[in-house]
Design a protein around this motif. Structure first.
Motif, short mmCIF file in Angstrom:
data_model
loop_
_atom_site.label_atom_id
_atom_site.label_comp_id
_atom_site.label_asym_id
_atom_site.label_seq_id
_atom_site.Cartn_x
_atom_site.Cartn_y
_atom_site.Cartn_z
N LEU A 315 -8.28 15.70 -16.13
CA LEU A 315 -8.31 15.00 -14.85
C LEU A 315 -8.97 15.85 -13.77
O LEU A 315 -9.60 15.33 -12.86
CB LEU A 315 -6.89 14.65 -14.42
CG LEU A 315 -6.14 13.71 -15.36
CD1 LEU A 315 -4.65 13.74 -15.06
CD2 LEU A 315 -6.67 12.30 -15.24
N CYS A 454 -7.82 5.25 -19.49
CA CYS A 454 -8.19 6.48 -18.79
C CYS A 454 -8.49 6.22 -17.32
O CYS A 454 -8.17 7.04 -16.46
CB CYS A 454 -9.41 7.11 -19.46
SG CYS A 454 -9.04 7.96 -21.00
N LYS A 458 -6.64 8.06 -14.31
CA LYS A 458 -7.40 8.84 -13.32
C LYS A 458 -7.17 8.30 -11.92
O LYS A 458 -6.99 9.07 -10.96
CB LYS A 458 -8.89 8.79 -13.65
CG LYS A 458 -9.76 9.66 -12.73
CD LYS A 458 -9.40 11.13 -12.88
CE LYS A 458 -10.48 12.05 -12.32
NZ LYS A 458 -10.69 11.94 -10.88
#
Length: 553
Positions: A315, A454, A458
């Protein structure tokens, strides 16, 4: 890797020096679990993750009856050069007791007493922080001190002796909200831990003195592991990790890398493939065939026909001298030399330069990775790459283990971020998340659902409100009358509107939720509420939270 191959691990310890113990005066033995959502992830002290000293212990989903683990083990690697050009490496893998020493480090020196005291984890719930803030806000004092708040190892916490059994050293430790900016953690004044998520675990360790036959860098690392209790399926199956590390020695560390080493056994260890998506700073593991388990792994908990895909996403990578995020600088794998005779240059490292080669995205022999096949050309190809198996497994024309029809080896992976320099006292950080998407079609699954997950992860990570700004100041929430008998008015000073309101028992159990209020005040009817103390949490239209205490007579 599974317990059937444990003898292979033990044998390899004798050819894998960084995994051996050389006179260490304090071992990292503490173990705990991050488990508030649908993942039960075992946390170890000293820079190791996700196993219990015997078996894989990243259970996802945690409610699966066979307790199937998706990861066998993980660990952090560090490597770089001192001003004299000497290479220093610390690599943590299967033996957590050979990991770093618990506790902080000063000028490259560790303290045995501190090590013993800090061989633990500190766990705190967001609900407990809210209860603590509400407790203080109602009358300016803490009437019901909570152990996880009072024991939090913030600098200068005078309650540490009573709640931890030892006095904290006068150094910066776990983060906290410092209401008076005096640099000291004072929970009795309403200060509280700064965390992320609904459950967080904090610990600190260092690379220790030179217990290995080659030098270790003087790194001090603090870890915050956290997860969310969420109705969102993606967040319910995700765990997060922030690793803050600094040069705690007296010499600079140059051309340095941090790596996340993972032995991801997706249920059965014998049928896993790996890949990555560089543009997403993502690595992942999936099944090589349509059924996970027998006959390859008789007696080992496996996913059967409902096989997930598991990803690990950086990240936030380490930053360079310009403050630029280095992301995932390389992704490489290594194989157990004792299984199916893989090319020697792709097997586990043994010497400092071999560890560093892997951290730098090169093979054990220093040759760069190359595009195509197994990624190792032995120097016969100039088509160099920093990442192996970069295409979607569902693409028959892409470069993946699926399209290559890769043979079985016992593989581990390494996600790296670097290079960067660390001056004495200088810090850096890497943050990552482990993400699971359930029941994907195998073999050769389409990883698009993982990429979608994802993005959710994020966005969640990027949108986390700085914890110091999370709660409105004391007395901004007004509750009248309090105590109350029939109904009570809850309001916020100024023009701030209440969007949602939650009512909790004093022990943090959610009792009622009121959504879509969109008003500066709300009338709460008592109904069948028994006498007692209750906690309120209001989500406001400015993104902050307001908390308070309510007494029903």
């Amino acid at each position: 890797m599974c317990h059937i191959y444990r003898f292979l691990v033990l044998a390899l310890l004798f050819s894998f020096p960084s995994l051996m113990i050389y006179g260490q005066n304090c071992s990292a033995t503490a173990i705990t679990n991050l488990d508030i959502n649908n993942v039960d992830a075992t946390m170890l002290q000293g820079g190791a993750f996700w196993w219990d000293f015997n078996d894989g212990a990243y259970i996802v989903p945690k409610d699966n009856p066979d307790r199937v683990s998706a990861i066998f083990a993980g660990g952090l690697w560090f490597g770089g050069f001192d001003p004299g050009g000497n290479l220093k490496v610390k690599a943590i893998a299967y033996d957590a007791s050979d990991a770093g020493s618990p506790g902080p480090m000063t000028n490259g020196v560790t303290d045995p007493d501190l090590c013993a005291n800090f061989d633990k984890h500190w766990t705190v719930l967001q609900a407990s922080i809210e209860a603590h803030v509400a407790d203080f806000n109602d009358n300016g004092q803490i009437d019901n001190p909570l152990n996880e708040i009072m024991s939090w190892p913030g600098r200068g916490n005078s309650s540490s002796i009573a709640y931890n059994g030892f006095e904290l050293p006068d150094v910066d430790l776990a983060p906290f909200f410092d209401s008076n900016s005096n640099g000291l953690y004072e929970p009795l004044s309403g200060e509280y831990p700064l965390i992320k998520g609904d459950q967080a675990i904090w610990w600190i360790y260092n690379t220790g003195e030179d217990f290995n036959p080659f030098d270790s860098p003087d790194i001090q690392a603090s870890v915050l592991a956290y997860s969310f209790s969420s109705a969102d399926e993606t967040l319910d199956l995700t765990t997060f990790y922030d690793v803050n590390f600094k040069n705690a020695g007296v010499e600079s560390l140059d051309s340095a890398f941090v790596g996340l080493w993972v032995d991801a056994d997706l249920g059965c260890y014998a049928d896993d493939y790996i890949g990555c998506s560089p543009g997403h700073n993502l690595s992942y593991v999936y099944n090589a065939d349509a059924i996970d388990g027998d006959p390859q792994c008789i007696g080992i908990p496996s996913y059967g026909e409902e096989i997930p895909v598991l990803g690990i996403k950086i990240l936030k990578g380490a930053t360079d001298a310009n403050g630029d995020d280095l992301g995932m600088s390389s992704f490489i794998y290594m194989s157990n030399a004792a299984v199916n005779n893989p090319p020697a240059a792709t097997t586990d490292p043994e010497t400092p330069i071999e560890f560093y080669n892997y951290l730098n995205g090169h093979w054990r022999d220093g040759i760069p990775m190359t595009f195509g096949g197994d990624g190792y050309s032995g120097g016969l190809s100039t088509d160099e790459t920093n990442y192996v198996f970069t295409d979607n497994p569902s693409d028959p024309n892409g470069w993946s283990m699926c399209s290559v029809a890769f043979p079985f080896y016992d593989r581990r992976t390494l996600m790296n971020s670097g290079p960067f320099n660390l001056q004495p006292g200088q810090s850096n950080q890497i943050s990552f998340a482990v993400i699971t998407v359930e029941n994907q079609v195998h073999p050769c699954p389409d990883i698009t659902p993982l990429l979608d997950a994802c993005e959710i992860v994020k966005n969640t990570f990027d949108g986390l409100t700085p914890a110091a700004e999370q709660f409105l100041p004391q007395s901004e929430m007004q509750v009248f009358p309090n105590p109350f008998i029939h109904e009570v008015k809850i309001s916020i000073k100024g023009e701030i509107k209440i969007q949602d309101l939650s009512l909790f028992s004093i022990d943090g159990k959610l009792l009622k939720e009121f959504n879509g209020i969109n008003s500066t005040e709300f009338m709460l009817e008592r109904g069948a509420m028994p006498k007692g103390i209750y906690l309120l949490k209001a989500q406001l239209d400015n993104g902050q939270l307001a908390v308070g205490k309510l007494v029903a007579e």
